[in-house]
Design a protein around this motif. Structure first.
Motif, PDB file in Angstrom:
ATOM      1  N   PHE A 153      32.806  44.865  47.387  1.00 36.39           N
ATOM      2  CA  PHE A 153      33.590  45.943  46.763  1.00 36.39           C
ATOM      3  C   PHE A 153      34.159  45.441  45.436  1.00 36.39           C
ATOM      4  O   PHE A 153      34.973  44.519  45.414  1.00 36.39           O
ATOM      5  CB  PHE A 153      34.703  46.401  47.714  1.00 36.39           C
TER       6      PHE A 153
ATOM      7  N   TYR B 245      45.661  39.334  36.128  1.00 33.69           N
ATOM      8  CA  TYR B 245      46.833  38.458  36.095  1.00 33.69           C
ATOM      9  C   TYR B 245      47.022  37.770  34.749  1.00 33.69           C
ATOM     10  O   TYR B 245      48.085  37.248  34.458  1.00 33.69           O
ATOM     11  CB  TYR B 245      46.846  37.482  37.276  1.00 33.69           C
TER      12      TYR B 245
ATOM     13  N   THR C 233      40.993  38.395  47.064  1.00 30.61           N
ATOM     14  CA  THR C 233      41.850  39.162  46.161  1.00 30.61           C
ATOM     15  C   THR C 233      42.887  38.300  45.430  1.00 30.61           C
ATOM     16  O   THR C 233      43.830  38.830  44.858  1.00 30.61           O
ATOM     17  CB  THR C 233      42.554  40.296  46.945  1.00 30.61           C
ATOM     18  N   GLY C 234      42.698  36.990  45.457  1.00 31.59           N
ATOM     19  CA  GLY C 234      43.459  36.131  44.569  1.00 31.59           C
ATOM     20  C   GLY C 234      44.863  35.779  45.010  1.00 31.59           C
ATOM     21  O   GLY C 234      45.228  35.893  46.189  1.00 31.59           O
ATOM     22  N   PHE C 235      45.658  35.393  44.018  1.00 33.01           N
ATOM     23  CA  PHE C 235      46.965  34.768  44.241  1.00 33.01           C
ATOM     24  C   PHE C 235      48.011  35.391  43.338  1.00 33.01           C
ATOM     25  O   PHE C 235      47.688  35.864  42.255  1.00 33.01           O
ATOM     26  CB  PHE C 235      46.851  33.260  43.962  1.00 33.01           C
TER      27      PHE C 235
ATOM     28  N   ILE D 207      46.230  48.406  49.840  1.00 35.25           N
ATOM     29  CA  ILE D 207      45.321  49.541  50.056  1.00 35.25           C
ATOM     30  C   ILE D 207      45.822  50.353  51.256  1.00 35.25           C
ATOM     31  O   ILE D 207      46.154  49.771  52.298  1.00 35.25           O
ATOM     32  CB  ILE D 207      43.885  49.035  50.316  1.00 35.25           C
TER      33      ILE D 207
ATOM     34  N   ARG E  30      36.047  46.040  41.733  1.00 39.27           N
ATOM     35  CA  ARG E  30      36.873  46.881  40.869  1.00 39.27           C
ATOM     36  C   ARG E  30      36.513  46.582  39.411  1.00 39.27           C
ATOM     37  O   ARG E  30      36.257  47.480  38.637  1.00 39.27           O
ATOM     38  CB  ARG E  30      38.365  46.638  41.139  1.00 39.27           C
ATOM     39  N   THR E  31      36.495  45.277  39.074  1.00 39.99           N
ATOM     40  CA  THR E  31      36.101  44.885  37.717  1.00 39.99           C
ATOM     41  C   THR E  31      35.097  43.731  37.839  1.00 39.99           C
ATOM     42  O   THR E  31      35.392  42.740  38.514  1.00 39.99           O
ATOM     43  CB  THR E  31      37.318  44.392  36.903  1.00 39.99           C
TER      44      THR E  31
ATOM     45  N   ALA F 160      36.730  34.789  40.438  1.00 40.07           N
ATOM     46  CA  ALA F 160      36.054  33.477  40.479  1.00 40.07           C
ATOM     47  C   ALA F 160      35.758  33.007  41.903  1.00 40.07           C
ATOM     48  O   ALA F 160      34.752  32.337  42.153  1.00 40.07           O
ATOM     49  CB  ALA F 160      36.914  32.451  39.749  1.00 40.07           C
TER      50      ALA F 160
ATOM     51  N   ASP G  28      34.709  24.377  38.513  1.00 40.53           N
ATOM     52  CA  ASP G  28      33.772  24.695  37.457  1.00 40.53           C
ATOM     53  C   ASP G  28      34.257  24.263  36.080  1.00 40.53           C
ATOM     54  O   ASP G  28      33.748  24.670  35.068  1.00 40.53           O
ATOM     55  CB  ASP G  28      33.179  26.114  37.477  1.00 40.53           C
TER      56      ASP G  28
ATOM     57  N   LEU H  42      48.686  28.863  41.281  1.00 41.44           N
ATOM     58  CA  LEU H  42      47.997  29.929  42.033  1.00 41.44           C
ATOM     59  C   LEU H  42      47.959  29.521  43.495  1.00 41.44           C
ATOM     60  O   LEU H  42      46.910  29.124  43.995  1.00 41.44           O
ATOM     61  CB  LEU H  42      46.556  30.070  41.529  1.00 41.44           C
TER      62      LEU H  42
ATOM     63  N   LYS I 291      47.512  36.745  47.796  1.00 40.63           N
ATOM     64  CA  LYS I 291      48.023  38.123  47.824  1.00 40.63           C
ATOM     65  C   LYS I 291      46.972  39.065  48.416  1.00 40.63           C
ATOM     66  O   LYS I 291      45.768  38.792  48.356  1.00 40.63           O
ATOM     67  CB  LYS I 291      48.473  38.580  46.438  1.00 40.63           C
TER      68      LYS I 291
ATOM     69  N   VAL J  64      39.378  49.856  46.065  1.00 42.20           N
ATOM     70  CA  VAL J  64      39.087  50.484  47.352  1.00 42.20           C
ATOM     71  C   VAL J  64      40.076  51.615  47.580  1.00 42.20           C
ATOM     72  O   VAL J  64      41.274  51.476  47.328  1.00 42.20           O
ATOM     73  CB  VAL J  64      39.190  49.414  48.469  1.00 42.20           C
TER      74      VAL J  64
HETATM   75  P1  NDP Z   1      41.323  36.901  41.159  1.00 39.85           P
HETATM   76  O1  NDP Z   1      42.722  37.376  41.046  1.00 39.85           O
HETATM   77  O2  NDP Z   1      40.658  36.357  39.973  1.00 39.85           O
HETATM   78  O3  NDP Z   1      40.397  38.042  41.722  1.00 39.85           O
HETATM   79  C1  NDP Z   1      40.837  39.004  42.642  1.00 39.85           C
HETATM   80  C2  NDP Z   1      39.807  40.086  42.758  1.00 39.85           C
HETATM   81  O4  NDP Z   1      40.249  41.085  43.665  1.00 39.85           O
HETATM   82  C3  NDP Z   1      39.540  40.781  41.423  1.00 39.85           C
HETATM   83  O5  NDP Z   1      38.165  41.000  41.278  1.00 39.85           O
HETATM   84  C4  NDP Z   1      40.311  42.102  41.592  1.00 39.85           C
HETATM   85  O6  NDP Z   1      39.829  43.139  40.777  1.00 39.85           O
HETATM   86  C5  NDP Z   1      40.034  42.361  43.060  1.00 39.85           C
HETATM   87  N1  NDP Z   1      40.929  43.375  43.635  1.00 39.85           N
HETATM   88  C6  NDP Z   1      42.277  43.357  43.690  1.00 39.85           C
HETATM   89  N2  NDP Z   1      42.735  44.489  44.268  1.00 39.85           N
HETATM   90  C7  NDP Z   1      41.653  45.227  44.587  1.00 39.85           C
HETATM   91  C8  NDP Z   1      41.464  46.493  45.194  1.00 39.85           C
HETATM   92  N3  NDP Z   1      42.521  47.231  45.563  1.00 39.85           N
HETATM   93  N4  NDP Z   1      40.214  46.938  45.391  1.00 39.85           N
HETATM   94  C9  NDP Z   1      39.142  46.194  44.983  1.00 39.85           C
HETATM   95  N5  NDP Z   1      39.253  44.990  44.394  1.00 39.85           N
HETATM   96  C10 NDP Z   1      40.499  44.513  44.192  1.00 39.85           C
HETATM   97  O7  NDP Z   1      41.318  35.834  42.371  1.00 39.85           O
HETATM   98  P2  NDP Z   1      40.303  34.634  42.664  1.00 39.85           P
HETATM   99  O8  NDP Z   1      40.729  34.030  43.943  1.00 39.85           O
HETATM  100  O9  NDP Z   1      38.911  35.065  42.519  1.00 39.85           O
HETATM  101  O10 NDP Z   1      40.580  33.614  41.496  1.00 39.85           O
HETATM  102  C11 NDP Z   1      41.898  33.249  41.134  1.00 39.85           C
HETATM  103  C12 NDP Z   1      41.874  32.097  40.151  1.00 39.85           C
HETATM  104  O11 NDP Z   1      41.626  30.884  40.839  1.00 39.85           O
HETATM  105  C13 NDP Z   1      40.766  32.154  39.099  1.00 39.85           C
HETATM  106  O12 NDP Z   1      41.086  32.989  38.057  1.00 39.85           O
HETATM  107  C14 NDP Z   1      40.672  30.717  38.707  1.00 39.85           C
HETATM  108  O13 NDP Z   1      41.673  30.382  37.799  1.00 39.85           O
HETATM  109  C15 NDP Z   1      40.902  30.016  40.019  1.00 39.85           C
HETATM  110  N6  NDP Z   1      39.611  29.678  40.651  1.00 39.85           N
HETATM  111  C16 NDP Z   1      38.943  28.599  40.182  1.00 39.85           C
HETATM  112  C17 NDP Z   1      37.744  28.229  40.710  1.00 39.85           C
HETATM  113  C18 NDP Z   1      37.066  27.020  40.182  1.00 39.85           C
HETATM  114  O14 NDP Z   1      37.546  26.301  39.357  1.00 39.85           O
HETATM  115  N7  NDP Z   1      35.915  26.752  40.627  1.00 39.85           N
HETATM  116  C19 NDP Z   1      37.114  28.992  41.781  1.00 39.85           C
HETATM  117  C20 NDP Z   1      37.912  30.103  42.240  1.00 39.85           C
HETATM  118  C21 NDP Z   1      39.114  30.430  41.682  1.00 39.85           C
HETATM  119  P3  NDP Z   1      40.385  43.317  39.260  1.00 39.85           P
HETATM  120  O15 NDP Z   1      39.693  42.255  38.453  1.00 39.85           O
HETATM  121  O16 NDP Z   1      40.016  44.676  38.888  1.00 39.85           O
HETATM  122  O17 NDP Z   1      41.874  43.100  39.306  1.00 39.85           O
END
Ligand code: NDP
Length: 609
Positions: free
Chosen positions: A273, A563, A443-445, A210, A275-276, A254, A118, A202, A206, A419
């Motif tokens: 689900f 992060y 849940t990201g990296f 929970i 969180r934010t 994202a 994007d 990234l 991870k 959660v």
């Molecule tokens: P993120 O770390 O951005 O998102 C992880 C999500 O998991 C967050 O919404 C987080 O909530 C949630 N989460 C974590 N723990 C819990 C829990 N215990 N219960 C409920 N929810 C939880 O990972 P992404 O893989 O979405 O994205 C990582 C990065 O990769 C992006 O920021 C971006 O830089 C890149 N990316 C780029 C894209 C592109 O260019 N098209 C597309 C996808 C990713 P909370 O926010 O509250 O921590």
């Protein structure tokens, strides 16, 4: 304050004080003592989460024992761009070690439905002019980006010397041989004169820690290892095997924003689900206009990358070539920032006030968009982000919000708490259990953990000290690329380098720089290159001094945790690990001018012992 906000975009009941209080409240309720420790490393019982589902043929081979001139760790854009520039510099003996089954890095792993860049593809895809490639859409999909990565590998003959399905397990400097001894999980011993680490910022998925996560008896996977065998369909959707499945997606970052519409389209039932909530702006993807493509003059790619980078750094340009959400979002804010900085009249609003006003205006727009797209007022309210716009990575998507209008899709808002528990049958939030057949972890990296942990191996330098030990009191590099005591080793990351929304642009500048230094060493018969302690110290001081002059709000401590701000926890070493606060344009200029002097200031070169 409020009169600085464009009245056209200002809701009638907008009250900046109330909004500030709301932002603070949203932040406070999310702060947790365990910070980065809340996440589980994908090793031991969880290691199956990182198995490669995309390998068609597992490679069987004998361990390699050999000398190599340049070893690149990682075959994503970083390794490929460095490889390309090293080839341009006439270096033939290159080995790329890559844990995946092919080149692609991020785009090898992230094949989830809807995955696409994007940042505009015309500037995001590297080396497009060199390869004569014009992406098919403004925002290319993952499959096209992956095939471009492979095309770079072909074009620069980087498949020769690439070792796939292989992970580096350790790296030790042999001072007598003046080489790095690189070990892998295949039992290889590679004696490399130079190494460059392009591990990716990234890349280590991870899991949330929970309670009960191991009790779930249904199916689970992480988005970066999408299980199409289970879901059916492919990256363009059609996940037909989900038609009789109740699916949970945990996370709304994202990645989730891109894949949720596809899961929602076919799943019998989808629970998201949250969180934010993310901020989700308009995407507006379009196919490439062939006439426009034909009109491009040589040099267009660099010109466009630089135009974008200038606009998102607040440097006015005669034209906005990219004209997307990023140039609108950051460009507008930065322009206000600069105008305010020049306005010295008494009583003029301060830079901080103007930045905040611009931020409120943009986030009001984002929240209004949710109301426009989501029918149910309560669901819409839950989907609205209440934080400053760079607290979380901004998202752009036209299908995500309307997905919540489907009767088969439910948003489960955890009110910032995450959660509560996972059981053998499903997920518990606020005491209620949601039974599901499958949990998809979006849940990201890992970001906040040590470099070595994220890389997956330790680096032992000239004195026997590890890079982790050397950096334990704070990151130390020259230009973010080299560390004293770790000769012939280049680190490709943004820390103590530059921050730019268009990451491959940074990789291009780093690659050019590394190739330049190595060319010089080869031309003069030098076998070692190491930054002096003094030059490194000077750069560390520059980084610390400039650390506070960035955008403001980007991962600031006032932000909701994530992060970008070390999960909201104070980190005394954060300033030192930040990117160059003078901005990426200035940083790229520093590197260029450094090269142009021809003095290689701060580097010490050595000859064979
Ligand atoms: P993120 O770390 O951005 O998102 C992880 C999500 O998991 C967050 O919404 C987080 O909530 C949630 N989460 C974590 N723990 C819990 C829990 N215990 N219960 C409920 N929810 C939880 O990972 P992404 O893989 O979405 O994205 C990582 C990065 O990769 C992006 O920021 C971006 O830089 C890149 N990316 C780029 C894209 C592109 O260019 N098209 C597309 C996808 C990713 P909370 O926010 O509250 O921590």
């Amino acid at each position: 304050m409020s009169e600085q906000i464009d009245p056209q975009n200002t809701p009638v009941d907008f009250d900046p004080d109330a909004m500030r209080a709301r932002y603070r409240q949203e932040r406070d309720k999310r702060i947790r003592q365990d910070g980065n420790e809340q996440y589980i490393e994908m090793s031991g019982d969880f290691s199956h989460f990182v198995d490669d589902p995309y390998i068609e043929t597992a490679i069987e081979r004998e361990p390699l024992i050999e000398d190599v001139e340049v070893l690149l760790v990682g075959g994503g854009f970083g390794g490929l761009q460095a490889g390309a520039r090293l080839r341009d510099a006439g270096i033939e003996d290159i080995r790329i070690v890559e844990k995946g089954g092919d080149f692609g890095g991020t785009w090898y792993w992230n094949r989830y439905p809807g995955a696409a860049c994007d940042i505009e593809s015309y500037i995001y895809l590297p080396l497009v002019e060199e390869l004569g490639k014009i992406p098919s859409e403004k925002y290319a999909r993952a499959k096209e980006i992956l095939s471009h990565a492979r095309a770079i590998g072909e074009h620069y003959d980087l498949y020769r010397g690439a070792i796939f399905q292989t992970e580096v397990t350790g790296m030790t400097w042999d001072d007598e041989a003046q080489r790095w001894l690189v070990a892998t999980n295949r039992g290889d011993t590679l004696r490399a004169r130079f190494v460059a680490m392009a591990n990716g910022p990234l890349h280590r998925p991870k899991l949330p820690g929970i309670a009960g996560i191991q009790d779930f008896e249904g199916h689970t996977f992480h988005t970066s290892r999408w299980d199409y065998e289970y879901t059916g369909g492919g990256p363009d959707g059609g996940l037909n095997k989900l038609a009789d499945k109740r699916v949970a997606v945990i996370g709304t970052g994202a990645t989730a924003i891109q894949c949720v519409p596809y899961v929602g389209e076919t799943a019998e039932h989808l629970y998201v689900f949250q969180r934010t909530p993310s901020s989700v702006d308009i995407r507006g993807n379009t196919p490439t206009d062939p006439d426009w493509a034909k009109s491009l003059e040589p040099g267009w790619h660099r010109e466009r990358m630089e135009n974008f980078n200038a606009l998102v750094s607040g440097v006015p340009q005669a034209q906005d070539l990219v004209a997307d959400g990023w140039t609108d979002l950051i460009g507008k804010t930065m322009r206000l920032f600069q105008e305010a900085a020049q306005n010295t009249e008494a009583g003029a609003p301060s830079v901080a006030e103007l930045l905040e006003a611009a931020n409120f205006e943009k986030m009001n727009e984002i929240r209004a968009l949710v109301d426009e797209k989501v029918g149910d007022a309560e669901v819409a309210e839950s989907l609205k982000p209440y934080y400053q716009m760079f607290c979380k990575r901004p998202c752009f998507n036209d299908q995500y919000l309307p997905t919540f209008n489907r009767p088969s899709v439910d948003l489960i808002d955890t009110d910032g708490q995450g959660v509560e528990r996972i059981t053998s049958k499903g997920i518990v939030v606020a005491g209620r259990e949601y039974e599901v057949d499958c949990i998809i972890f979006a849940t990201g990296f890992e970001v906040g953990t040590s470099y070595a942990r994220r890389a997956g191996y330790e680096i032992v330098g000239r004195t026997g000290e590890t890079l982790t030990e050397y950096w334990s009191k704070g990151l130390r590099t020259l230009h973010g690329l080299q560390s004293h005591g770790f000769p012939n080793c280049f680190i490709m990351s943004g820390s103590q380098g530059a921050f730019t929304a268009n990451y491959p642009h940074l990789l291009e500048e780093c690659s050019t720089h590394i190739a330049h230094i190595l060319s010089h060493a080869r031309a003069h018969g030098f076998t070692t290159i190491e930054p002096s302690k003094a030059a490194e110290q000077e750069w560390v001081e520059t980084i610390i001094q400039k650390a506070d002059s960035g955008l403001g709000g980007l991962g600031g401590k006032e932000c909701t945790p994530g992060y970008y701000n070390n999960e909201g926890q104070e980190n005394p070493l954060a300033k030192q690990a930040s990117s160059y606060g003078g901005g990426s344009i200035r940083f790229f200029k520093i590197l260029k001018e450094w090269r142009e002097t021809g003095e290689y200031e701060g580097l010490e070169f050595g000859r064979p012992a």
